[in-house]
Design an enzyme around this catalytic site. Structure first.
Site, PDB file in Angstrom:
ATOM      1  CE  LYS A  93      -1.718   2.885   1.795  1.00 18.63           C
ATOM      2  NZ  LYS A  93      -1.378   4.189   1.406  1.00 18.63           N
TER       3      LYS A  93
ATOM      4  CD  GLU B 182       9.666  13.089  11.963  1.00 17.89           C
ATOM      5  OE1 GLU B 182       8.423  12.851  12.177  1.00 17.89           O
ATOM      6  OE2 GLU B 182      10.406  12.281  11.510  1.00 17.89           O
TER       7      GLU B 182
ATOM      8  CB  CYS C  11      12.081   9.124   9.727  1.00 18.40           C
ATOM      9  SG  CYS C  11      12.782   7.836   8.836  1.00 18.40           S
TER      10      CYS C  11
ATOM     11  CD  GLU D   7      11.812   4.323   9.733  1.00 19.70           C
ATOM     12  OE1 GLU D   7      11.856   5.185  10.566  1.00 19.70           O
ATOM     13  OE2 GLU D   7      11.777   4.648   8.349  1.00 19.70           O
TER      14      GLU D   7
HETATM   15  P1  ADP Z   1       3.165  10.899   6.555  1.00 17.59           P
HETATM   16  O1  ADP Z   1       2.668  11.976   7.831  1.00 17.59           O
HETATM   17  O2  ADP Z   1       4.534  11.018   6.604  1.00 17.59           O
HETATM   18  O3  ADP Z   1       2.116  11.039   5.631  1.00 17.59           O
HETATM   19  P2  ADP Z   1       1.459   8.874   7.501  1.00 17.59           P
HETATM   20  O4  ADP Z   1       1.887   7.926   8.723  1.00 17.59           O
HETATM   21  O5  ADP Z   1       0.235   9.572   7.546  1.00 17.59           O
HETATM   22  O6  ADP Z   1       2.875   9.689   7.317  1.00 17.59           O
HETATM   23  O7  ADP Z   1       1.521   7.896   6.344  1.00 17.59           O
HETATM   24  C1  ADP Z   1       2.190   6.728   6.029  1.00 17.59           C
HETATM   25  C2  ADP Z   1       1.744   5.943   4.980  1.00 17.59           C
HETATM   26  O8  ADP Z   1       0.684   5.352   6.001  1.00 17.59           O
HETATM   27  C3  ADP Z   1       0.938   6.147   3.852  1.00 17.59           C
HETATM   28  O9  ADP Z   1       1.044   5.400   3.013  1.00 17.59           O
HETATM   29  C4  ADP Z   1      -0.647   6.548   4.256  1.00 17.59           C
HETATM   30  O10 ADP Z   1      -1.483   6.175   3.370  1.00 17.59           O
HETATM   31  C5  ADP Z   1      -0.523   5.166   5.498  1.00 17.59           C
HETATM   32  N1  ADP Z   1      -1.879   5.395   6.400  1.00 17.59           N
HETATM   33  C6  ADP Z   1      -2.184   6.509   6.822  1.00 17.59           C
HETATM   34  N2  ADP Z   1      -3.132   6.272   7.688  1.00 17.59           N
HETATM   35  C7  ADP Z   1      -3.518   4.953   7.866  1.00 17.59           C
HETATM   36  C8  ADP Z   1      -4.240   3.844   8.307  1.00 17.59           C
HETATM   37  N3  ADP Z   1      -5.291   4.381   9.442  1.00 17.59           N
HETATM   38  N4  ADP Z   1      -4.264   2.776   7.978  1.00 17.59           N
HETATM   39  C9  ADP Z   1      -3.362   2.353   7.119  1.00 17.59           C
HETATM   40  N5  ADP Z   1      -2.376   3.008   6.682  1.00 17.59           N
HETATM   41  C10 ADP Z   1      -2.406   4.657   6.823  1.00 17.59           C
END
Ligand code: ADP
Length: 516
Positions: free
Chosen positions: A203, A410, A313, A279
């Site tokens: 994903k 961050e 990160c 991570e």
């Molecule tokens: P960033 O702030 O760097 O975008 P996120 O943690 O929001 O980091 O996103 C990292 C990844 O996690 C992306 O692929 C995002 O689509 C996915 N993501 C965000 N929320 C969810 C969730 N509830 N379940 C699964 N994947 C998620």
């Protein structure tokens, strides 16, 4: 920092002079599959929905791709589950050779991948080329590890039996990746999973899915069988991933992203008692001691701070500089940062690309404004740059005061914030004063101090007199709320293997009538 100073290992002898410009950009976009990859086929989303992927440097739409639904996520898991046994029993040498072919194909197509990353994520092209090198190394490293999955055999302490310890693929894995390193975050998870014999559902981040789609196409060309790698870009990550994580056929979750989302996923994974690798966020301290080599410290600081326009990160978040050298360090970094060219990553000489979106610009600006209100001094930058595109000026702040939000959050942007310290104990206490523990950096010419820091800093990784540590052959990961598990190195493949122990009676005692 100039763009010729790639912060990744040197690019090998492949063509790095391929054309840029509108025609080259369109040519690479035309090669990107627009569908979901499920069971070896590129397919539409179940409801036919699509979404747009945008160039953060211009706001222009680059491509419209399929937007997976929860049903598509489960179809991808069906495929991964169906392919599970076949891939787990494919000879390790064969799995290794598929990964090696993928590595070779990536070298041939490195300019295409680099340009695509610059288009969808914004990083300067020189850094995108560096990421192709770095990301590719995971394919090569894990192709080498695939044939070295060992075990153990011993006599038990009582002498009554023989113990065998073996390793098996953990099973279908869900791999969730972030947008900041579109290729390397995919290869860092897919390569060890495939080497171990696991099938996967990937994903990718919705902001940068195109590189993963192109990479998946390359994996098919390299000989990855149908169902072994499935890809489901989506704008509804929680809705699509939730049912997959809850499904008992899934056995592993590997995630790279923010700590809040990581916490949510860990809670979901607990219901299904999944193996997890997480991570998560960081708040890296960068310590400059009074005995540091300042030429080296300035170079390392700029690499640790401005690589990827600060969107890593591992980016240095807080500069803690000894008061005796703070003024000179600040003057030197300010001169270099003030000269950095801001622009679209495809342009020559650009060191600072756009931030990923408006929210990222607003966050950098909020943190800088808060720091200044509390007494920080802006030495250069300190403001957003007018559009089109989502840019923030490379910034140096000095006199950052305790209590400023920039010391806790961050930044994920090109802002270098400096505080001073007097003693090593004070510096270490400040460095450890965070819930995070991904990486720390320290510059000192005193070897004993360097060794002390290895013990006193609460961190998964330490850059000692260097601003870049990432390497496919080394275990990348954090402590505290920066996560669990390691990616890369010998540890990386272990994240995708289960350990099994078998005991048999002592064969001599067991044989009828046999006497020893
Ligand atoms: P960033 O702030 O760097 O975008 P996120 O943690 O929001 O980091 O996103 C990292 C990844 O996690 C992306 O692929 C995002 O689509 C996915 N993501 C965000 N929320 C969810 C969730 N509830 N379940 C699964 N994947 C998620």
């Amino acid at each position: 920092m100039t763009t010729t100073q790639s912060t990744w290992p040197a690019v090998p002898d492949h063509d790095t002079t391929a054309a840029t410009g509108p025609a080259a950009e369109q040519a690479v976009l035309d090669r990107v599959p627009r569908g979901l990859l499920i069971d070896g086929h590129w397919v539409d989303a179940a409801d036919g929905a699509t979404f747009d992927v945008v160039d953060p440097a211009t706001g222009d739409v680059l491509a419209r791709i399929a937007d997976a639904t929860p049903a598509d996520g489960l179809r991808a898991l069906d495929a991964a589950d169906a392919a599970r046994h076949g891939w787990a029993t494919t000879p390790p040498r064969q799995r290794a050779e598929v990964l090696r072919r993928a590595f070779d194909l990536l070298q041939e197509r490195r300019e295409e991948f680099a340009l695509l990353m610059t288009l969808e994520m914004g990083k300067p092209l020189a850094e995108a080329r560096g990421e192709v090198t770095y990301g590719g190394e995971f394919l090569r490293w894990f192709s080498e590890e695939a044939v070295r999955i060992g075990g153990d055999h011993s006599t038990n302490p009582e002498g009554t039996g023989r113990a065998f310890v073996t390793h098996k693929p953990v099973g279908p894995a869900l791999l969730i990746t972030p947008w900041n390193f579109p290729l390397a975050m995919a290869t860092r998870k897919v390569a060890p999973a495939l080497a171990a014999g696991c099938t996967v559902v990937v994903k990718p981040a919705e902001l940068t899915p195109l590189t993963t789609l192109l990479f998946a196409d390359l994996l098919l060309e390299a000989g990855v069988p149908a169902g072994v790698v499935n890809v489901v870009p989506t704008t509804t990550a929680g809705d699509v991933c939730g049912p997959v994580i809850a499904d008992p056929r899934l056995r592993k979750l590997s995630f790279t992203g923010s700590t809040p989302v990581g916490r949510t996923l860990l809670a979901q994974a607990a219901q299904n008692v999944l193996r997890t690798s997480m991570e998560l966020g960081g708040n890296a301290p960068f310590l400059v001691f009074e005995d540091a080599d300042l030429d080296l410290a300035v170079d390392a600081a700029l690499a640790a701070k401005f690589r990827n326009t600060g969107q890593a990160c591992t980016a240095a978040n807080r500069f803690l500089v000894h008061e005796d050298v703070a003024a000179e360090f600040a003057d030197r970094v300010t001169a270099r940062v003030g000269a950095m060219r801001v622009g679209r990553g495809t342009e020559d000489g650009v060191a600072i690309g756009p931030l990923i979106d408006d929210r990222a610009v607003a966050k950098a600006d909020r943190l800088v404004t808060d720091a200044v209100e509390r007494g920080a001094v802006v030495r250069t930058g300190g403001h957003p740059v007018a559009g089109p595109g989502t840019f923030y000026a490379p910034t140096v702040l000095t006199d950052v005061q305790p209590g400023s939000a920039i010391l806790d959050d961050e930044i994920f942007g090109p802002v270098l914030a400096i505080r001073t310290f007097r003693t090593e104990d004070e510096a270490v206490a400040a460095a450890n004063d965070t819930e995070y523990g991904l990486i720390a950096y320290a510059c000192t010419e005193d070897p004993a101090r360097g060794q002390r820091l290895m013990e006193t800093l609460e961190t998964g990784m330490l850059g000692l007199n260097t601003g870049v540590v990432s390497n496919a052959a080394a275990p990348f990961g954090g402590v505290k709320q920066s996560g669990t598990g390691r990616e890369g190195g010998a540890e990386g493949i272990a994240e995708y293997l289960e350990t099994m122990y078998t005991l048999t009676p002592d064969p001599f005692r067991r044989t009828k009538g046999a006497q020893r």
